[in-house]
Design an enzyme around this catalytic site. Sequence first.
Site, mmCIF file in Angstrom:
data_model
loop_
_atom_site.group_PDB
_atom_site.id
_atom_site.type_symbol
_atom_site.label_atom_id
_atom_site.label_comp_id
_atom_site.label_asym_id
_atom_site.label_seq_id
_atom_site.Cartn_x
_atom_site.Cartn_y
_atom_site.Cartn_z
ATOM 1 N N ARG A 67 0.821 -1.218 0.000
ATOM 2 C CA ARG A 67 0.000 0.000 0.000
ATOM 3 C C ARG A 67 0.853 1.267 0.000
ATOM 4 O O ARG A 67 0.398 2.324 -0.443
ATOM 5 C CB ARG A 67 -0.921 -0.005 1.217
ATOM 6 C CG ARG A 67 -2.104 -0.929 1.019
ATOM 7 C CD ARG A 67 -2.968 -0.959 2.244
ATOM 8 N NE ARG A 67 -4.288 -1.495 1.948
ATOM 9 C CZ ARG A 67 -5.252 -1.600 2.853
ATOM 10 N NH1 ARG A 67 -5.050 -1.213 4.094
ATOM 11 N NH2 ARG A 67 -6.419 -2.093 2.510
ATOM 12 N N GLY B 59 -7.811 -9.168 0.353
ATOM 13 C CA GLY B 59 -6.548 -9.551 0.972
ATOM 14 C C GLY B 59 -6.015 -10.917 0.586
ATOM 15 O O GLY B 59 -4.876 -11.033 0.110
ATOM 16 N N GLY C 219 -11.948 -4.484 1.868
ATOM 17 C CA GLY C 219 -13.333 -4.091 2.134
ATOM 18 C C GLY C 219 -13.861 -3.111 1.095
ATOM 19 O O GLY C 219 -15.023 -3.200 0.678
HETATM 20 C C1 3PG Z 1 -8.436 -1.697 5.586
HETATM 21 O O1 3PG Z 1 -7.313 -2.208 5.690
HETATM 22 O O2 3PG Z 1 -9.482 -2.353 5.553
HETATM 23 C C2 3PG Z 1 -8.485 -0.200 5.415
HETATM 24 O O3 3PG Z 1 -7.264 0.372 5.667
HETATM 25 C C3 3PG Z 1 -9.585 0.392 6.279
HETATM 26 O O4 3PG Z 1 -9.348 0.073 7.618
HETATM 27 P P1 3PG Z 1 -10.569 -0.271 8.561
HETATM 28 O O5 3PG Z 1 -11.168 -1.566 8.066
HETATM 29 O O6 3PG Z 1 -10.002 -0.376 9.940
HETATM 30 O O7 3PG Z 1 -11.550 0.859 8.436
#
Ligand code: 3PG
Length: 385
Positions: free
Chosen positions: A21, A342, A365
């Site tokens: 990232r 992921g 997400g």
């Molecule tokens: C993630 O890795 O999902 C994003 O950086 C957002 O983080 P969060 O799910 O804690 O909001």
Amino acid sequence: MIRVDFNVPLNEALEITDDTRMTATLPTLRKVLGDEGSVILMSHLGRPKDGPTDKFSLKHLVSHLSQLLEGKEVLFADDCIGATATTLASSLQPGSVLLLENLRFYKEEEKGDAAFAEKLSKLGDIYVNDAFGTAHRAHASTAVIADYFASENKMFGLLMEGEVRSAEKVMHASEKPFTAIIGGAKVSDKILIIENLLDRATDIIIGGGMAYTFWKAQGKVIGNSLCEDDRLELANEILAKAKAKGVHIHLPMDSTIADKFAADAQTTNCESYGIPSGWMGLDIGEKAIADFKEVILKSKTILWNGPMGVFEMEKFQNGTKSIALAVAEATKKGAFSLVGGGDSVAAVNMFGLSEQVSYVSTGGGAMLEYFEGKTLPGIAAISGK
Ligand code: 3PG
Ligand code: MG
């Protein structure tokens, strides 16, 4: 001011274990720095609950960021708002970089607090959102802050632009056949994306643990395989809707089964719809691979989210690896392939195939919600849609 998603994994020693990232934002940073802009970076890291916490401090990223920028000095403000941040930001020289401390040390960030967003906005002249991974959050720094910049002074960064372009390409302008490969453990996590894809895809391949819920829903015996018993009806509804819409759902006809969930388990192959008790499906089998490969190779647009099996264990990685190779082969033949989420991204990286697919998303997400058909606040704040 560039909102990035530097929410990278850190180990016990607070070392970065995957900097994807960070590297993904380098084109944007280099563009601004090369044009003599000064860069103020803001991000969250983890989910701190009680204000400043050392293990969630972005100071742990400073030296690596500096290395990624060819040794350029990276200034750090130990508070994302307040006097120090203001002083450092206002004295920033063209071509220099300032990283602000974790935005989530303020609860106002996640609440999307307007006063907090306005304070952040005062630090810079231009707002760039390059945080696709956080685009599904309506937080102060990802969405609300945009209200404090005129339309000509807010924009996507190059990463965000690339992400949105590939996601839109798959979602709207997809060349058919469009195959979605959906895997992972739970049906419940993927219901909304599957439902939305029923209106878009020609084929949906279902692999991973969630496939067994679909088999059991049809009255089949799945042994000790993963199953969400409260989703059986829903699985049947999805199958019925797909049939009505003319979307082909492909389930794995066979599986690599194991006598326990372990790397040293005894394994054998059997039909996915007749798994003996005491055994569990942990990967798709050879017949399933051949079926799925045939579908993938005929596709012109491919979306892949979720692995086909427990690929972290060598005995159960053949399915995910074969599908990754098939996606790479289809891409070579001209298909557009987007991989996100992921685990599927980790798999593609593990098999060294990330350069052989069209686009690897930095969003987990965010990507899922995009393909569920939701409006992502981080995108809407800039583009209005
Ligand atoms: C993630 O890795 O999902 C994003 O950086 C957002 O983080 P969060 O799910 O804690 O909001
Ligand atoms: Mg998340």
